[in-house]
Design a protein around this motif. Sequence first.
Motif, short mmCIF file in Angstrom:
data_model
loop_
_atom_site.label_atom_id
_atom_site.label_comp_id
_atom_site.label_asym_id
_atom_site.label_seq_id
_atom_site.Cartn_x
_atom_site.Cartn_y
_atom_site.Cartn_z
N LYS A 57 0.84 -1.19 0.00
CA LYS A 57 0.00 0.00 0.00
C LYS A 57 0.88 1.24 0.00
O LYS A 57 1.93 1.28 0.62
CB LYS A 57 -0.91 0.01 1.24
CG LYS A 57 -1.83 1.21 1.31
CD LYS A 57 -2.73 1.17 2.54
CE LYS A 57 -3.60 2.41 2.63
NZ LYS A 57 -4.50 2.41 3.81
N LYS A 123 -8.46 9.52 8.28
CA LYS A 123 -9.54 8.52 8.34
C LYS A 123 -10.87 9.19 8.65
O LYS A 123 -11.85 9.03 7.95
CB LYS A 123 -9.21 7.47 9.40
CG LYS A 123 -7.96 6.66 9.10
CD LYS A 123 -8.13 5.80 7.87
CE LYS A 123 -6.90 4.93 7.62
NZ LYS A 123 -7.02 4.14 6.40
N THR A 164 -11.60 2.16 4.00
CA THR A 164 -10.89 1.25 3.10
C THR A 164 -11.12 1.71 1.66
O THR A 164 -12.09 2.38 1.37
CB THR A 164 -11.38 -0.20 3.26
OG1 THR A 164 -12.79 -0.26 3.01
CG2 THR A 164 -11.11 -0.71 4.68
N ASP A 165 -10.19 1.35 0.80
CA ASP A 165 -10.29 1.74 -0.62
C ASP A 165 -10.38 3.25 -0.78
O ASP A 165 -11.14 3.77 -1.62
CB ASP A 165 -11.51 1.09 -1.28
CG ASP A 165 -11.13 -0.12 -2.11
OD1 ASP A 165 -9.93 -0.30 -2.35
OD2 ASP A 165 -12.03 -0.86 -2.50
#
Length: 457
Positions: A57, A123, A164-165
């Motif tokens: 990642k 996030k 996520t993603d």
Amino acid sequence: MIEFILNNKLIKTKVGEGISLADFIRYNQNLKGTKIGCREGDCGACTVLSGELLNGKIYYKSITSCITPLKFAHGKHIVTIEGINKENLTEIQHHFHEHSATQCGFCTPGFVMSLTGFSINTKKTDFSQGINAVAGNICRCTGYKSIEKAIFDISEALKSKPETDEIAWLIKNNYLPEYFTEIPEKLKQIKPLENIEGKIVGGGTDLYVQNADGMSEKSVRFILPADKTDKIRIYENKIIIHSSTTVSEIINSEIIKNILPHLKKQLLLISSEQIRNTATIAGNFVNASPIGDITIIFLALNSKIKINSDNSSREIYLKDFYKGYKILDLKETEFIENLSFEIPENGFKFNFEKVSKRKYLDIASVNTAISLSINENIIKEIHVSGGGIAPIPMYFSKTSEFLKGKIINKEIVMSASEILLSEVSPISDVRGSSDYKKLLLKQLFLAHFIELFSIEI
């Protein structure tokens, strides 16, 4: 040969590895959206994104390219304003346009890149985090209110981003161009660069401010761990931090959060997001500034440093590293490999205090830190440090020794403050007179006990 991806282009170059990344971007690649203002990492006009592939990642962070050596880019994805531009405005550019958050435009690319990094990394977004993301970006025109309004809308829009993603969502929602999905595979094709000789550089955040022109002619060497995902670890009841660890990595470390839960708030007083993303602990130690905030913090944790050369190693306390102004217990062939301190016992407390002309993004007039372990209000172990009041970062051995074994009360703390002042003889300089610094030191020392124990002094 240095290889990296610049926007969507593979770069292979033998240009001097010590030149600044900003100069390479502007003058070698003719990408003039990255501006050069201060050449000291203060204004943010040169902000770009640096993406590093770890465990499959890519992790992106904003950096000031004017004080970053070109060799730093090897194996990474470097993104300039041209690398996110699309046929239409991106969402971040759109919000800037909607709120008239740009006037002369010189600073705007830096703001947009910082906020693009914010959109990738955060996030759960809120307005304060958005403001922190651009704390290292200066604008002379707008008065900032229009920029703040744009950041508020950006922060609100990003609340819909999944955990996520993230990259796929950001591409779909017009924050990033589609080529970002191809970058991981491209980075996997780049082989590690040999890193065996040259001038040792941490993050370059001080070295390139002092001597960027001189560094442009040098080979550059980084001291990196075998596993970049394991820079902060626990081993035999100690916290071990690799020398290349950045301030941001300390802030984001779960190990550090568990032991020093308030350290993030304290470290946000130190420099901007871009500088925290690149400045290393060893660079701070070796710079040997008498008011280095990171040094003062780790002195108060009674830290040790491991010093290596090509064929030997040794370990000393950080407090013994400084022999005089900019004089270190470090030979020309040696380098710092890591720092360590013992995992605190129950009853552990830590605090950091700093006074500067500005609350944020400023060099301290005086700073100080304290760590102590308490059992039934008796001090079992204590370490006190301070900066800005001597030619070297100070560890207050007499004060620490006096307080060990004492019951915490107003009288003991006041007596300790007098011993503290007897250990230093500050000189007057541009940051304050000798008397002013002694007063600040005493007040900040007392503030530790007010903050940690609510003692009325």
